[in-house]
Design a protein around this motif. Structure first.
Motif, PDB file in Angstrom:
ATOM      1  N   GLN A  65       0.835  -1.206   0.000  1.00  0.00           N
ATOM      2  CA  GLN A  65       0.000   0.000   0.000  1.00  0.00           C
ATOM      3  C   GLN A  65       0.868   1.255   0.000  1.00  0.00           C
ATOM      4  O   GLN A  65       0.579   2.219  -0.723  1.00  0.00           O
ATOM      5  CB  GLN A  65      -0.934  -0.021   1.209  1.00  0.00           C
ATOM      6  N   PHE A  66       1.928   1.246   0.804  1.00  0.00           N
ATOM      7  CA  PHE A  66       2.844   2.387   0.812  1.00  0.00           C
ATOM      8  C   PHE A  66       3.472   2.583  -0.560  1.00  0.00           C
ATOM      9  O   PHE A  66       3.543   3.704  -1.070  1.00  0.00           O
ATOM     10  CB  PHE A  66       3.936   2.171   1.861  1.00  0.00           C
ATOM     11  N   PHE A  67       3.940   1.494  -1.177  1.00  0.00           N
ATOM     12  CA  PHE A  67       4.530   1.600  -2.515  1.00  0.00           C
ATOM     13  C   PHE A  67       3.523   2.176  -3.505  1.00  0.00           C
ATOM     14  O   PHE A  67       3.885   2.964  -4.392  1.00  0.00           O
ATOM     15  CB  PHE A  67       4.997   0.232  -3.000  1.00  0.00           C
ATOM     16  N   ALA A  68       2.248   1.785  -3.372  1.00  0.00           N
ATOM     17  CA  ALA A  68       1.216   2.279  -4.291  1.00  0.00           C
ATOM     18  C   ALA A  68       1.038   3.786  -4.137  1.00  0.00           C
ATOM     19  O   ALA A  68       0.952   4.521  -5.138  1.00  0.00           O
ATOM     20  CB  ALA A  68      -0.100   1.550  -4.035  1.00  0.00           C
ATOM     21  N   VAL A  69       0.967   4.261  -2.910  1.00  0.00           N
ATOM     22  CA  VAL A  69       0.805   5.699  -2.692  1.00  0.00           C
ATOM     23  C   VAL A  69       2.059   6.445  -3.156  1.00  0.00           C
ATOM     24  O   VAL A  69       1.968   7.477  -3.847  1.00  0.00           O
ATOM     25  CB  VAL A  69       0.512   5.990  -1.209  1.00  0.00           C
ATOM     26  N   ARG A  70       3.227   5.925  -2.805  1.00  0.00           N
ATOM     27  CA  ARG A  70       4.474   6.595  -3.193  1.00  0.00           C
ATOM     28  C   ARG A  70       4.615   6.663  -4.705  1.00  0.00           C
ATOM     29  O   ARG A  70       5.200   7.615  -5.247  1.00  0.00           O
ATOM     30  CB  ARG A  70       5.675   5.880  -2.566  1.00  0.00           C
ATOM     31  N   HIS A  71       4.093   5.674  -5.403  1.00  0.00           N
ATOM     32  CA  HIS A  71       4.162   5.652  -6.871  1.00  0.00           C
ATOM     33  C   HIS A  71       3.616   6.939  -7.482  1.00  0.00           C
ATOM     34  O   HIS A  71       4.114   7.408  -8.514  1.00  0.00           O
ATOM     35  CB  HIS A  71       3.374   4.440  -7.388  1.00  0.00           C
ATOM     36  N   PHE A  72       2.597   7.522  -6.850  1.00  0.00           N
ATOM     37  CA  PHE A  72       1.945   8.699  -7.421  1.00  0.00           C
ATOM     38  C   PHE A  72       2.569  10.010  -6.963  1.00  0.00           C
ATOM     39  O   PHE A  72       2.203  11.081  -7.463  1.00  0.00           O
ATOM     40  CB  PHE A  72       0.458   8.694  -7.058  1.00  0.00           C
ATOM     41  N   MET A  73       3.494   9.967  -6.020  1.00  0.00           N
ATOM     42  CA  MET A  73       4.090  11.191  -5.486  1.00  0.00           C
ATOM     43  C   MET A  73       5.115  11.772  -6.457  1.00  0.00           C
ATOM     44  O   MET A  73       5.586  11.107  -7.376  1.00  0.00           O
ATOM     45  CB  MET A  73       4.753  10.895  -4.139  1.00  0.00           C
ATOM     46  N   SER A  74       5.480  13.019  -6.210  1.00  0.00           N
ATOM     47  CA  SER A  74       6.543  13.643  -7.000  1.00  0.00           C
ATOM     48  C   SER A  74       7.859  12.924  -6.741  1.00  0.00           C
ATOM     49  O   SER A  74       8.042  12.270  -5.711  1.00  0.00           O
ATOM     50  CB  SER A  74       6.681  15.111  -6.604  1.00  0.00           C
ATOM     51  N   ALA A  75       8.800  13.052  -7.663  1.00  0.00           N
ATOM     52  CA  ALA A  75      10.101  12.401  -7.516  1.00  0.00           C
ATOM     53  C   ALA A  75      10.805  12.869  -6.247  1.00  0.00           C
ATOM     54  O   ALA A  75      11.461  12.079  -5.554  1.00  0.00           O
ATOM     55  CB  ALA A  75      10.962  12.674  -8.745  1.00  0.00           C
ATOM     56  N   GLU A  76      10.644  14.145  -5.926  1.00  0.00           N
ATOM     57  CA  GLU A  76      11.301  14.689  -4.735  1.00  0.00           C
ATOM     58  C   GLU A  76      10.750  14.044  -3.465  1.00  0.00           C
ATOM     59  O   GLU A  76      11.507  13.677  -2.560  1.00  0.00           O
ATOM     60  CB  GLU A  76      11.090  16.208  -4.686  1.00  0.00           C
ATOM     61  N   LEU A  77       9.439  13.841  -3.387  1.00  0.00           N
ATOM     62  CA  LEU A  77       8.852  13.190  -2.213  1.00  0.00           C
ATOM     63  C   LEU A  77       9.176  11.701  -2.185  1.00  0.00           C
ATOM     64  O   LEU A  77       9.386  11.125  -1.113  1.00  0.00           O
ATOM     65  CB  LEU A  77       7.340  13.417  -2.198  1.00  0.00           C
TER      66      LEU A  77
END
Length: 323
Positions: free
Chosen positions: A159-171
């Motif tokens: 789930q964390f990987f899924a959310v992080r997938h959509f974040m900006s590269a910096e985040l």
């Protein structure tokens, strides 16, 4: 190790680089011996999520990523893939038009914690038992430089990987999660702030757990501890029977006075209770993203001040202390 390649690079570039003495070996062992049978399916779901440049990211109460160029088909695809990662327990999230209404309104907890944190700007922050990582994003919102979550739950990691997938590269470069428990961590002594929220009562030895948390902090660093408590004095500790609120892995629930005493015995200083409240049915409930039983099913139907077993209903406290 490709799964954690970028995270290990981030460790090497951080004040935590001495963690590399143990971490790569532990992750190799995990990948070899400890993977959940459903993990390949969960990771395939993450890999199939569309890559969409985020136009707006809001790390507020609902962690939100949006873009104006998301088609109906892409939105349906996102919803379908994320629904394969249910149950979603900690959130909420809103990702390209898909709202994940999680079991816990984790923003309620953050609103109780955040006013007492002080300034996280530039900090290295550890969240022990971080779940899907909702609070990691809130820590970044509060100014942390890098946030590091550890949790052995592999669905949480997906789930964390899924959310992080959509974040900006910096985040993406600033938020990390490893499928480890605190017992797997060496005595790093490097974090400015260590969070542990909703974990202490699941530990067979709470004093050992507090000692492990202390070992991760630099001198002068702060511990943010959130846990179940009962009313009472320094000698009051509830030791439930086989279950507490239908949970089988609840071992010790101290009063806040007893917990402050434990922290002092473990060598913490300036420990103080900054919040205490009874969990409400608005904060923890079943949703379309977590359709199983939730808090209302764990309470006495005739008296919500008690659990089904007759114990006091869940009361949670936030304690802040210094190493």
């Amino acid at each position: 190790m490709d799964l954690f390649k970028d995270d290990l690079i981030a460790v090497a570039r951080s004040p935590l680089r001495h963690w590399l003495t143990d971490l790569p070996r532990q992750l190799e062992q995990w990948q070899r011996d400890q993977q959940h049978g459903e993990l390949p399916k969960w990771l395939r779901c993450v890999a199939q999520l569309p890559t969409l440049p985020p136009e707006q990211v809001d790390l507020g109460d609902t962690v939100t990523v949006t873009s104006s160029d998301v088609s109906d088909g892409e939105q349906n695809r996102i919803r379908g893939l994320l629904q394969q990662l249910t149950p979603w327990r900690k959130g909420p999230f809103h990702l390209h038009g898909v709202t994940i209404d999680t079991e816990w309104r984790s923003d309620f907890k953050w609103q109780r914690v955040a006013p007492h944190l002080g300034d996280l700007t530039g900090q290295q922050v550890l969240d022990v038992g971080c779940g899907s990582g909702y609070h990691l994003w809130r820590m970044l919102e509060s100014g942390a430089d890098q946030v590091w979550g550890v949790d052995p739950g592999q669905l949480f990691m997906a789930q964390f990987f899924a959310v992080r997938h959509f974040m900006s590269a910096e985040l993406q470069r600033r938020a990390h999660l490893f499928p480890l428990g605190v017992e797997d961590l060496p005595e790093l002594g490097a974090f400015d702030t260590v969070f542990s929220m909703g974990v202490l009562y699941h530990r067979r030895s709470p004093v050992d757990f507090l000692t492990q948390l202390k070992a991760q902090l630099r001198e002068g660093g702060q511990l943010v501890l959130e846990t179940l408590v009962v009313e009472g004095d320094t000698t009051t500790v509830l030791v439930p029977g086989q279950t507490y609120a239908k949970m089988r892995n609840v071992w010790f629930i101290p009063s806040t006075a007893a917990l402050l005493h434990w922290l002092e015995r473990c060598g913490f200083s300036d420990a103080r209770v900054v919040d205490e409240n009874v969990t409400t049915l608005d904060e923890q409930r079943a949703t379309q993203w977590m359709t199983g039983q939730s808090l209302v099913d764990f309470l006495d139907p005739d008296d919500h001040a008690k659990t089904l077993e007759g114990y006091p209903a869940p009361r949670r406290a936030v304690i802040i202390a210094k190493r």
